[in-house]
Scaffold this motif. Structure first.
Motif, PDB file in Angstrom:
ATOM      1  N   GLY A  46       8.268 -49.151  13.733  1.00 21.09           N
ATOM      2  CA  GLY A  46       7.171 -50.109  13.770  1.00 21.09           C
ATOM      3  C   GLY A  46       7.538 -51.345  12.981  1.00 21.09           C
ATOM      4  N   GLY A  47       8.021 -52.377  13.694  1.00 21.45           N
ATOM      5  CA  GLY A  47       8.397 -53.622  13.023  1.00 21.45           C
ATOM      6  C   GLY A  47       9.772 -53.594  12.393  1.00 21.45           C
ATOM      7  N   ARG A  48      10.397 -52.463  12.396  1.00 24.25           N
ATOM      8  CA  ARG A  48      11.770 -52.343  11.913  1.00 24.25           C
ATOM      9  C   ARG A  48      12.373 -51.076  12.520  1.00 24.25           C
ATOM     10  N   SER A  49      13.698 -51.065  12.532  1.00 23.28           N
ATOM     11  CA  SER A  49      14.371 -49.886  13.077  1.00 23.28           C
ATOM     12  C   SER A  49      15.263 -49.262  12.002  1.00 23.28           C
ATOM     13  N   ALA A  50      15.577 -48.005  12.229  1.00 18.63           N
ATOM     14  CA  ALA A  50      16.552 -47.293  11.408  1.00 18.63           C
ATOM     15  C   ALA A  50      17.535 -46.635  12.370  1.00 18.63           C
ATOM     16  N   ASP A  51      18.806 -46.890  12.144  1.00 19.82           N
ATOM     17  CA  ASP A  51      19.846 -46.320  12.995  1.00 19.82           C
ATOM     18  C   ASP A  51      20.415 -45.080  12.322  1.00 19.82           C
ATOM     19  N   LEU A  52      20.333 -43.955  13.020  1.00 24.87           N
ATOM     20  CA  LEU A  52      20.945 -42.713  12.552  1.00 24.87           C
ATOM     21  C   LEU A  52      22.310 -42.635  13.222  1.00 24.87           C
ATOM     22  N   ARG A  53      23.364 -42.515  12.407  1.00 21.45           N
ATOM     23  CA  ARG A  53      24.711 -42.637  12.966  1.00 21.45           C
ATOM     24  C   ARG A  53      25.626 -41.532  12.455  1.00 21.45           C
ATOM     25  N   TYR A  54      26.380 -40.952  13.385  1.00 18.80           N
ATOM     26  CA  TYR A  54      27.506 -40.089  13.015  1.00 18.80           C
ATOM     27  C   TYR A  54      28.760 -40.944  13.127  1.00 18.80           C
ATOM     28  N   LEU A  55      29.457 -41.129  12.008  1.00 13.18           N
ATOM     29  CA  LEU A  55      30.594 -42.059  11.975  1.00 13.18           C
ATOM     30  C   LEU A  55      31.937 -41.337  11.934  1.00 13.18           C
ATOM     31  N   GLY A  56      31.914 -40.022  11.958  1.00  9.89           N
ATOM     32  CA  GLY A  56      33.151 -39.253  11.904  1.00  9.89           C
ATOM     33  C   GLY A  56      33.095 -38.217  10.804  1.00  9.89           C
TER      34      GLY A  56
END
Ligand SMILES: [Zn+2]
Length: 282
Positions: free
Chosen positions: A147-157
């Motif tokens: 809501g008005g901002r995002s959060a990126d969940l990431r697997y980077l290795g």
């Protein structure tokens, strides 16, 4: 069940609406990202009692619907989830598998440790905890609209484990890194992939964070993260040298940037299962 959790924690604001919460117990750091419509909880502490404290602290800050993300399957990061339910619980699929496979062993090992260190209440709370399995897969990435901002969940290795997730909050240039990084103590290699780990931290730095929240210790700046990456690269090189029989494990341990920190001395590959028995939580 154990008694009252006296380790109440303290908040640290690391960005606009991005909070870290610091605990004396294991020097743990968990996170909270506040959106306009939802809030994201990053890790849930080490047992149901600790999770209840953490959930109450979150509820003192926000009444928004909550989503949970688990950075990895080590008990101190994911055994407190029950207090946040019902809500979506995000994790890498290998995190779910690791909780399933290792929860009983982690409980037994760490309950014994707490008993040995004169903390039967925490030992009992841990013994009574049945960790919640994550129900939302992140592989390799999910963007949550808060809501008005995002959060990126990431697997980077691979790195600290084979399933570490990071949480990137782009509008605040904050990354919550789980145990891919530790401030104030050496990284934990118990379930680690030393050859991959520095590259994963390089990928984290490529996200362009101003502040990085480690899984243990205080928030870090990118320079501190790069220093830790370089030390992890030294460990990776020592592992490679042992694997190539250029040096023996004892020599590698002496040359390690983390002297005295247990490590297998054998380069890991995907065919090696994680090894248990380390003396320290990661
Ligand atoms: Zn860990």
């Amino acid at each position: 069940m154990g008694g009252v959790d006296t380790d109440a924690g303290r908040w640290v604001e690391v960005g606009d609406g991005v909070l870290a919460r610091r605990y004396t117990e294991l020097d743990l750091t968990v996170g909270l990202v506040l959106g306009g419509e939802r809030a994201l909880v990053v890790d849930t502490r080490g047992d149901e009692r600790q999770g209840a404290e953490w959930a109450a602290a979150v509820r003192a800050v926000t009444a928004l619907p909550i989503e949970v993300v688990l950075t990895h399957a080590h008990f101190d990061h994911c055994f407190g989830t029950a207090a946040f339910l019902p809500c979506p619980v995000h994790a890498h699929p290998a995190c779910r598998a690791a909780i399933t496979a290792t929860a009983a062993a982690q409980r037994a090992e760490w309950a014994a440790c707490y008993h040995e260190h004169g903390d039967p209440a925490t030992a009992d709370a841990l013994t009574a905890t049945r960790p919640v399995l994550p129900d939302h897969r992140v592989d390799p990435a999910v963007t949550l609209d808060l809501g008005g901002r995002s959060a990126d969940l990431r697997y980077l290795g691979r790195g600290h484990t084979d399933h570490d997730l990071v949480v990137h909050v782009p509008d605040s240039a904050v990354v919550l890194a789980g145990d891919l990084l530790e401030q104030g103590a050496p990284p934990d290699f118990g379930d680690a992939f030393p050859a991959d780990w520095p590259h994963t931290v390089t990928a984290l730095l490529a996200l362009g964070p101003r502040t990085v929240v480690p899984g243990h210790g205080d928030p870090m700046d990118p320079g501190e993260v790069a220093e830790q990456r370089d030390a992890l690269a030294e460990v990776a090189a020592l592992h490679a040298a042992v694997g190539a029989r250029e040096i023996d494990a004892g020599t590698a341990e002496r040359r390690s940037p983390y002297p005295g920190v247990p490590w297998s001395g054998v380069p890991r590959t995907a065919t090696h299962p994680p090894e248990k028995g380390d003396s320290r939580a990661g």
